[in-house]
Design a protein around this motif. Structure first.
Motif, short mmCIF file in Angstrom:
data_model
loop_
_atom_site.label_atom_id
_atom_site.label_comp_id
_atom_site.label_asym_id
_atom_site.label_seq_id
_atom_site.Cartn_x
_atom_site.Cartn_y
_atom_site.Cartn_z
N ASP A 1 38.88 13.71 -35.42
CA ASP A 1 39.53 12.36 -34.95
C ASP A 1 39.55 11.58 -36.07
OD1 ASP A 1 37.16 11.02 -35.22
OD2 ASP A 1 36.91 10.27 -33.27
N TYR B 1 38.71 19.98 -29.97
CA TYR B 1 38.84 18.42 -30.46
C TYR B 1 37.66 17.88 -30.69
CZ TYR B 1 38.95 13.32 -30.04
OH TYR B 1 38.71 12.05 -30.24
N THR C 1 44.99 11.99 -30.58
CA THR C 1 44.67 13.07 -31.66
C THR C 1 45.22 14.25 -31.17
OG1 THR C 1 42.53 11.88 -32.21
CG2 THR C 1 42.88 14.06 -32.95
N VAL D 1 44.88 14.39 -37.94
CA VAL D 1 44.79 13.16 -38.83
C VAL D 1 44.34 13.73 -40.39
CG1 VAL D 1 43.24 11.21 -39.06
CG2 VAL D 1 43.93 12.12 -36.86
#
Length: 294
Positions: free
Chosen positions: A249, A175, A286, A293
């Protein structure tokens, strides 16, 4: 008669070949099936409930200035902290007990993108199911705009960091949080006299230096820093998009409109507990989304 029979057999053969050819478009091993398989092979692979987390990055992930002045406070880290007010990403995904035993924080205050590869190597040694990345602010927060990390170097270092992770943890998910909007943090914090005194100790001088100077040169300097942050976020998005197990993100951290409630009341720049909680919420949203996204 024999001539007509030969023509009939030929016509039937052509018709059969046509039917078989059409059927072959959907059969296993056909061009259509191979194309479908190739698309499936390239599709993103993402587990929305990872069972272990390692965090890498800079002072934000260390909870710097969230508890006491000029000090790390990892227990309030948005990524791996244990603080109930923050409810870190690790706590949200693993529960408090799971976060205590299956999350690790390898971030370091002052770290830049060039430091990420070693942090990734340390994180990979735990074989985590998810690694969180928040880095880049210190590449822009330099003694001057000339000292900021070049965009090409930033990209090369991020690519190297991902290669380091993949060398030993090919299935670990990543992430990637965007770099915060440093200019907005200056705008929010500059009204606090205490914060500006702390800024003079050397916190992000390229953006926060001469905080009350609104002259053309100072504004140009801040715009240069802001432009570099935008460029860094573009790099993060592009490089992450090349990895099937990486999610950016979508600039959610950059776009978040931090106000004084979300800023440390020690330096009016780093996230407070409330700010750390907002970062944790963005990360959780997320990581657990059904799709990345756009």
């Amino acid at each position: 008669m024999r001539k007509r029979s030969h023509r009939a057999r030929l016509a039937l053969a052509v018709a059969a070949a046509t039917v078989l050819g059409a059927a072959g478009c959907d059969a296993q091993g056909s061009p259509a099936a191979r194309a479908t398989g190739a698309r499936a092979a390239k599709a993103p692979v993402w587990n929305r409930s990872p069972a272990s987390i390692a965090a890498v990055g800079d002072s934000i992930t260390r909870g710097f200035d969230a508890c006491t002045v000029l000090s790390d406070c990892p227990e309030v880290s948005w990524a791996t902290g244990s603080d109930a007010q923050v409810e870190s990403l690790a706590v949200r995904l693993l529960g408090a007990a799971g976060a205590a035993t299956h999350s690790w924080n390898y971030a370091m205050t002052g770290a830049r993108m060039a430091d990420l590869s070693q942090q990734m190597a340390d994180a990979a040694s735990r074989d985590p199911e998810l690694v969180t990345v928040m880095v880049g602010a210190n590449d822009a927060c330099r003694s001057s705009t000339r000292a900021m990390t070049p965009v090409a170097g930033f990209r090369a270092d991020f690519e190297e960091a991902l290669r380091t992770l993949r060398a030993t943890a090919p299935k670990t998910q990543v992430y990637v949080a965007s770099v915060p909007n440093l200019k907005r943090l200056w705008e929010q914090g500059r009204g606090n006299p205490l914060g500006k005194e702390v800024w003079k100790l050397g916190i992000c001088p390229s953006m926060l230096g001469d905080a009350d100077d609104l002259g053309e040169a100072a504004e140009h300097r801040r715009d240069q820093v802001e432009d570099r942050v935008v460029a860094y976020n573009k790099v993060l998005k592009e490089v992450c998009a090349t990895d099937r197990r990486c999610r950016f993100d979508g600039n959610a951290v950059y776009d978040y409109r931090f106000d004084t409630d979300q800023l440390s009341h020690w330096d009016w720049f780093h996230p407070s507990r409330d700010g750390q909680a907002r970062l944790a919420s963005i990360a959780y949203r997320t990581v657990t989304a059904a799709a990345p996204v756009a």
